[in-house]
Design an enzyme around this catalytic site. Structure first.
Site, PDB file in Angstrom:
ATOM      1  N   LYS A  47       0.862  -1.188   0.000  1.00 37.84           N
ATOM      2  CA  LYS A  47       0.000   0.000   0.000  1.00 37.84           C
ATOM      3  C   LYS A  47       0.893   1.229   0.000  1.00 37.84           C
ATOM      4  O   LYS A  47       2.018   1.196   0.507  1.00 37.84           O
ATOM      5  CB  LYS A  47      -0.892   0.019   1.247  1.00 37.84           C
ATOM      6  CG  LYS A  47      -2.175   0.797   1.042  1.00 37.84           C
ATOM      7  CD  LYS A  47      -3.177  -0.052   0.293  1.00 37.84           C
ATOM      8  CE  LYS A  47      -4.487   0.655   0.071  1.00 37.84           C
ATOM      9  NZ  LYS A  47      -5.506  -0.266  -0.437  1.00 37.84           N
ATOM     10  N   GLY A 102     -20.724   6.536   2.441  1.00 34.80           N
ATOM     11  CA  GLY A 102     -19.839   6.956   1.352  1.00 34.80           C
ATOM     12  C   GLY A 102     -20.606   7.070   0.047  1.00 34.80           C
ATOM     13  O   GLY A 102     -21.735   6.554  -0.078  1.00 34.80           O
ATOM     14  N   GLY A 158     -18.325   7.266  -2.980  1.00 32.65           N
ATOM     15  CA  GLY A 158     -17.196   7.266  -3.908  1.00 32.65           C
ATOM     16  C   GLY A 158     -17.296   6.041  -4.801  1.00 32.65           C
ATOM     17  O   GLY A 158     -18.366   5.446  -4.947  1.00 32.65           O
ATOM     18  N   ASN A 159     -16.172   5.637  -5.353  1.00 35.19           N
ATOM     19  CA  ASN A 159     -16.172   4.537  -6.323  1.00 35.19           C
ATOM     20  C   ASN A 159     -16.852   3.273  -5.789  1.00 35.19           C
ATOM     21  O   ASN A 159     -17.710   2.698  -6.469  1.00 35.19           O
ATOM     22  CB  ASN A 159     -14.723   4.247  -6.735  1.00 35.19           C
ATOM     23  CG  ASN A 159     -14.642   3.052  -7.663  1.00 35.19           C
ATOM     24  OD1 ASN A 159     -14.252   1.970  -7.254  1.00 35.19           O
ATOM     25  ND2 ASN A 159     -15.046   3.221  -8.907  1.00 35.19           N
TER      26      ASN A 159
HETATM   27  P1  NAD Z   1     -13.410   7.453  -3.003  1.00 32.48           P
HETATM   28  O1  NAD Z   1     -12.360   8.450  -2.764  1.00 32.48           O
HETATM   29  O2  NAD Z   1     -13.886   7.218  -4.395  1.00 32.48           O
HETATM   30  O3  NAD Z   1     -14.693   7.795  -2.130  1.00 32.48           O
HETATM   31  C1  NAD Z   1     -14.672   7.909  -0.766  1.00 32.48           C
HETATM   32  C2  NAD Z   1     -16.070   8.317  -0.323  1.00 32.48           C
HETATM   33  O4  NAD Z   1     -16.092   8.365   1.090  1.00 32.48           O
HETATM   34  C3  NAD Z   1     -16.464   9.705  -0.832  1.00 32.48           C
HETATM   35  O5  NAD Z   1     -17.847   9.722  -1.147  1.00 32.48           O
HETATM   36  C4  NAD Z   1     -16.195  10.576   0.375  1.00 32.48           C
HETATM   37  O6  NAD Z   1     -17.004  11.745   0.353  1.00 32.48           O
HETATM   38  C5  NAD Z   1     -16.594   9.623   1.491  1.00 32.48           C
HETATM   39  N1  NAD Z   1     -16.012   9.972   2.799  1.00 32.48           N
HETATM   40  C6  NAD Z   1     -14.735  10.297   3.087  1.00 32.48           C
HETATM   41  N2  NAD Z   1     -14.612  10.610   4.394  1.00 32.48           N
HETATM   42  C7  NAD Z   1     -15.838  10.448   4.930  1.00 32.48           C
HETATM   43  C8  NAD Z   1     -16.402  10.628   6.215  1.00 32.48           C
HETATM   44  N3  NAD Z   1     -15.613  11.029   7.241  1.00 32.48           N
HETATM   45  N4  NAD Z   1     -17.712  10.377   6.393  1.00 32.48           N
HETATM   46  C9  NAD Z   1     -18.507   9.983   5.351  1.00 32.48           C
HETATM   47  N5  NAD Z   1     -18.046   9.822   4.121  1.00 32.48           N
HETATM   48  C10 NAD Z   1     -16.742  10.042   3.908  1.00 32.48           C
HETATM   49  O7  NAD Z   1     -12.915   6.067  -2.334  1.00 32.48           O
HETATM   50  P2  NAD Z   1     -13.315   4.589  -2.687  1.00 32.48           P
HETATM   51  O8  NAD Z   1     -12.419   4.118  -3.761  1.00 32.48           O
HETATM   52  O9  NAD Z   1     -14.776   4.477  -2.866  1.00 32.48           O
HETATM   53  O10 NAD Z   1     -12.849   3.819  -1.367  1.00 32.48           O
HETATM   54  C11 NAD Z   1     -13.679   3.731  -0.211  1.00 32.48           C
HETATM   55  C12 NAD Z   1     -13.119   2.681   0.739  1.00 32.48           C
HETATM   56  O11 NAD Z   1     -13.016   1.439   0.052  1.00 32.48           O
HETATM   57  C13 NAD Z   1     -11.717   2.930   1.282  1.00 32.48           C
HETATM   58  O12 NAD Z   1     -11.628   2.373   2.564  1.00 32.48           O
HETATM   59  C14 NAD Z   1     -10.835   2.147   0.332  1.00 32.48           C
HETATM   60  O13 NAD Z   1      -9.583   1.821   0.913  1.00 32.48           O
HETATM   61  C15 NAD Z   1     -11.684   0.952   0.097  1.00 32.48           C
HETATM   62  N6  NAD Z   1     -11.420   0.194  -1.136  1.00 32.48           N
HETATM   63  C16 NAD Z   1     -11.479   0.777  -2.366  1.00 32.48           C
HETATM   64  C17 NAD Z   1     -11.277   0.007  -3.498  1.00 32.48           C
HETATM   65  C18 NAD Z   1     -11.416   0.570  -4.878  1.00 32.48           C
HETATM   66  O14 NAD Z   1     -11.265  -0.198  -5.833  1.00 32.48           O
HETATM   67  N7  NAD Z   1     -11.760   1.835  -5.051  1.00 32.48           N
HETATM   68  C19 NAD Z   1     -10.957  -1.342  -3.371  1.00 32.48           C
HETATM   69  C20 NAD Z   1     -10.923  -1.911  -2.110  1.00 32.48           C
HETATM   70  C21 NAD Z   1     -11.155  -1.131  -0.995  1.00 32.48           C
END
Ligand code: NAD
Length: 428
Positions: free
Chosen positions: A106, A218, A220-221
């Site tokens: 990471k 959340g 996000g993605n």
């Molecule tokens: P992202 O940056 O696309 O989105 C994150 C989301 O979380 C956003 O909507 C943001 O506004 C919200 N957020 C951030 N802080 C917050 C808070 N304090 N309260 C409420 N909402 C909050 O990120 P992502 O890619 O969706 O990743 C989210 C989680 O999933 C992370 O823990 C990441 O490590 C994990 N993850 C992501 C992937 C991937 O492929 N994207 C894969 C495995 C795990």
């Protein structure tokens, strides 16, 4: 990152518990409870106004016995070395549970990416690679996007690496844009992967998905495609999503009396996952405090934002109707939350199983890069479904055979596979 909770201590605590259950040799446990290699470096970046700002960067390589290290790079203002260590450790278990031939890694930079212009972001991405290029590569360590990083950034990073090594090397970063070495289906992969595991959990618990409601943290993605998948694949309803509002610097929960429409919300959400409040209100959405998502009346909770938000305190506010917690985020539930789930018979799908869809499709991406032959989206998603379903059942079987909680079962499957690989290679 999550207030008082140290993510790495949490990762070690979880590991120690399972090492004990597995009667793991303490010498082997000592190897696995720490990362094998760590990098901490400063990245000077020329800003658009001519000044120089220095950013703190990290990369942690936890274990590579099953294959090259693999794991995302996060751009986050609260990033710490310990958060990166924890996430690298979880990646080792995640790749092993998903049964893909990769290890755990990471990286991160302490930065709020929304505070940078596009050229500043590009220089920062290239700066990270200039520090790390000798220690990453398709057969060494393959980073990917994570919180705060995007496919475009992976494109810049892959380009910088290719320039430094003197040859086009698409397999060094995954999560690249389509047309720039990326794979079809990568955008949807993690969120859809979450839903494949929820679908299997519902079959196991004999729940009718069409009659279920989910609450998601959340947008996000991961959360976006988990919401879409929950509605479009399972036929369920999503009560709410939440997000961190980067303008107000606080979080909000968005709900709608008829259930949220993620495809509409996507049209009013920026690239950082912040939903436009004015447009949401105009469309009939109710906007409440960011903590409210966990209190919604629902059957499935999907924390898909940040670590440690489902903890000893917030768990008390959960609806009594919740039967499944699907951990879309990395480390969203603390050991205190686990205790609550165990006591109340809540079926937990642990993070490194539940959100393994992203890394599995990253693996598919590097396989396609190697072959220089690309699959259709349907081919990718079908292969993903097969992998996720098989991973879910390997863990469920272990949980039933050993009569242990799902997180412990996932650790048992993963640790067993990693230890076997280390033994076969003569590393231990
Ligand atoms: P992202 O940056 O696309 O989105 C994150 C989301 O979380 C956003 O909507 C943001 O506004 C919200 N957020 C951030 N802080 C917050 C808070 N304090 N309260 C409420 N909402 C909050 O990120 P992502 O890619 O969706 O990743 C989210 C989680 O999933 C992370 O823990 C990441 O490590 C994990 N993850 C992501 C992937 C991937 O492929 N994207 C894969 C495995 C795990």
């Amino acid at each position: 990152m999550a207030g008082q909770i140290n993510a790495f201590e949490m990762a070690q605590k979880q590991f120690d518990g399972v090492a004990k259950m597995l009667n793991l040799d303490p010498q082997i446990a000592e190897v696995l409870r720490w990362p094998m290699r760590e990098f901490s470096f400063r990245i000077p970046v020329r800003m658009d106004d001519g000044t120089i700002r220095v950013f703190q960067g990290y990369r942690v390589q936890h274990n590579d016995s099953r294959g090259p290290n693999k794991g995302g790079i996060r751009f986050h203002p609260n990033e710490t070395f310990d958060t990166v260590r924890a996430l690298a450790t979880w990646m080792t278990w995640k790749c092993a549970v998903a049964d893909i031939p990769l290890g755990g890694g990471k990286g991160g930079i302490i930065v709020d990416p929304s505070s940078l212009t596009t050229p500043e972001k590009e220089r920062l991405c290239r700066g990270w690679v200039q520090n790390m290029w000798k220690n990453i590569g398709p057969r060494q360590d393959v980073p990917a996007p994570d919180v705060g990083t995007t496919p475009q950034m992976m494109g810049w990073m892959m380009d910088e690496y290719s320039k430094l090594v003197g040859q086009y090397t698409p397999g060094v970063f995954t999560g690249k844009p389509l047309g720039g070495g990326g794979s079809e289906g990568r955008t949807e992969a993690t969120g859809y992967g979450v839903i494949y595991t929820v679908r299997e959990a519902m079959k196991h618990l004999k729940m009718d998905p069409k009659k279920t409601v989910a609450a998601i943290e959340g947008f996000g993605n991961v959360a976006q495609y988990a919401a879409i998948g929950f509605i479009e694949m399972l036929g369920g309803k999503v009560a709410c999503v939440s997000c961190w509002d980067r303008n107000d610097k606080t979080s909000y929960t968005y709900s709608h009396k008829d259930g949220i429409d993620p495809r509409f919300l996507l049209t009013i959400t920026d690239q950082y996952g912040t939903i436009d409040q004015t447009k949401a209100k105009a469309a009939g959405y109710v906007i409440e405090d960011g903590e409210k998502w966990i209190e919604k009346e629902c059957d499935v909770l999907i924390p898909a934002a940040i670590e440690g938000h489902v903890n000893g305190e917030t768990v008390q506010k959960m609806s009594k109707r919740v039967k499944i917690v699907a951990e879309g985020a990395n480390g969203p539930c603390t050991p205190e939350a686990d205790e609550y789930f165990k006591k109340n018979g809540i079926f937990d799908i642990p993070d490194f199983l539940c959100n393994a869809g992203g890394v599995t499709t990253s693996y598919f991406e590097s396989v396609q890069n190697d072959m220089n032959f690309y699959w259709t989206k349907n081919e990718v998603l079908e292969k993903l479904d097969t992998k996720m379903t098989s991973a879910f059942h390997a863990v469920l079987n272990m949980s039933q055979k050993e009569n242990v909680y799902m997180r412990d079962a996932a650790y048992m499957v993963a640790i067993d596979r990693v230890v076997k690989a280390m033994q076969l290679r003569g590393q231990i």
